[in-house]
Design a protein around this motif. Structure first.
Motif: not given
Length: 396
Positions: A208-209, A215-221, A224-227
């Motif tokens: 998933d990562r 996508t996660y970088r664009i939406h600013g999360c 949180a996903r890395a944690e």
């Protein structure tokens, strides 16, 4: 796979299909174990011969003859061991290939929705790690039947022949190690199941990562996903350590428990040598008995290790068993013989706007024909027309 009695969800079916390698394993295993029993006897005779040489009752020629016989027997034992392990490995490789073939065939026949519900990481773990662990348990079981089971029986009989009372007394601790291994069965299985689950979760999180990083970088999360990924990684590491401790730390404890009987051998065996014990021994008998017992305890610790491997394989088999279904056999395709294809005055248009017209071509079996042209000239459209996926004019 053509065997109609084969059941993909039954472990016994895999053993029956590999009867020929197992036959070679059985024959070479019997030779190997008979040769193993000769080892302690030779060691005892060598010790006695050395004592006789020091006492002036034997010569170096006697020692040389014993050494030569010992070397020849050990060469035979190692040759039988090589043959046995070669066919055990072939047996395991064949089963691994067959299991993975069945598992992959079952996966490709499932719907996309069911695969997504299962999770990519979980499926990757089942398709690779679980099959490998299951086959490894089957391999160890097949190997240890002879390396441990038959050898233990042979060593026990040998000990009983030399002094049955001392043998029974010294072997009191060996069953204790088996009882300990049996009691640890459920904890080992729970630790193994937790490790498999954590490995599947980590595989899914890694996939998933990698797929959704942008996508996660664009939406600013992204943070949180890395944690969350780090938490998944820590859970995996904890589960891996617990499973490894259960499987690696226990066999040495089983060996220590089994070896406790050596205290009786040193005490009562020495009395036998001095002529004040239950039996009358010489140095050869004492050395043979002690060597035989130490080999038996080492084998018994491997039996406990075998229990752990089989328990780990049971966990993996329960996870993959629902997917182990024999794929249906499709009838062979009736492919017609190649024929000549002729296109005459082929044309196509989007409404009133023609794309191409007046195309005529004859293609014979074996011809290689290329279609070239600038972008948007109608190459793909021609392909669709050729496959009858779009209405056209002319004849084909």
């Amino acid at each position: 796979m053509k065997n109609k009695s084969f059941r993909a969800d039954a472990i016994g079916s895999y053993f029956r299909l590999e009867w020929l390698p197992l036959l070679f394993v059985t024959l070479s295993g019997l030779v190997y174990n008979v040769g193993l029993l000769a080892g302690p006897w030779y060691e005892g005779r060598l010790a006695q011969c050395l004592a006789d040489i020091l006492g002036g009752n034997a010569s170096s020629a006697n020692m040389a003859a014993l050494v030569l016989g010992y070397i020849l027997v050990m060469l035979l034992v190692q040759a039988a061991r090589f043959i046995k392990r070669f066919y055990v490995r072939r047996f395991a490789n064949n089963i691994n290939r067959r299991m993975k073939g069945i598992l992959y065939a079952g996966l490709v026949r499932q719907s996309r929705a069911s695969l997504e519900k299962e999770g990519a990481g979980e499926l990757m773990t089942k398709a690779i790690s679980d099959v490998d662990d299951c086959v490894e348990g089957m391999r160890k079981f097949t190997t240890e039947i002879f390396d441990t089971g038959v050898a233990l029986v042979g060593y026990m009989v040998m000990l009983l022949v030399y002094d049955w009372r001392l043998a029974l007394l010294s072997l009191l601790f060996t069953p204790v190690s088996y009882v300990c291994a049996a009691r640890m069965k459920k904890p080992v299985q729970r630790a193994g199941a937790a490790y498999k689950k954590a490995a599947g979760a980590l595989s899914a999180a890694t996939l998933d990562r990698a797929q959704n990083a942008v996508t996660y970088r664009i939406h600013g999360c992204e943070d949180a996903r890395a944690e969350r990924y780090e938490d998944t990684l820590k859970n995996y590491e904890t589960a891996a350590v617990r499973s490894s401790v259960q499987q690696s730390a226990l066999p040495p404890l089983y060996l220590a428990v089994s070896n406790a009987g050596v205290l009786f051998i040193l005490w009562l065996g020495a009395k036998n040598v001095l002529g004040t014990g239950w039996s009358t021994w010489d140095i050869a008998a004492f050395t043979t008995f002690l060597s035989c017992f130490t080999k038996l305890t080492v084998k018994s610790s491997k039996a406990a290790k075998l229990f752990n491997s089989v328990q780990k394989a049971e966990v993996s088999w329960k996870r993959i068993k629902p997917l182990m279904k024999k794929p249906e056999e499709f009838p062979e395709l009736d492919i017609p013989a190649p024929e000549t294809v002729t296109l005459k005055d082929l044309s196509f248009a989007y409404g009133d706007e023609p794309v191409f017209s007046g195309l005529s071509i004859t293609a014979r079996p074996g011809d290689i024909i290329g279609v070239t042209g600038p972008v948007a000239c109608g190459k793909s459209t021609f392909g669709r027309v050729f496959l009858c996926e779009a209405p056209y004019g002319g004849s084909a």
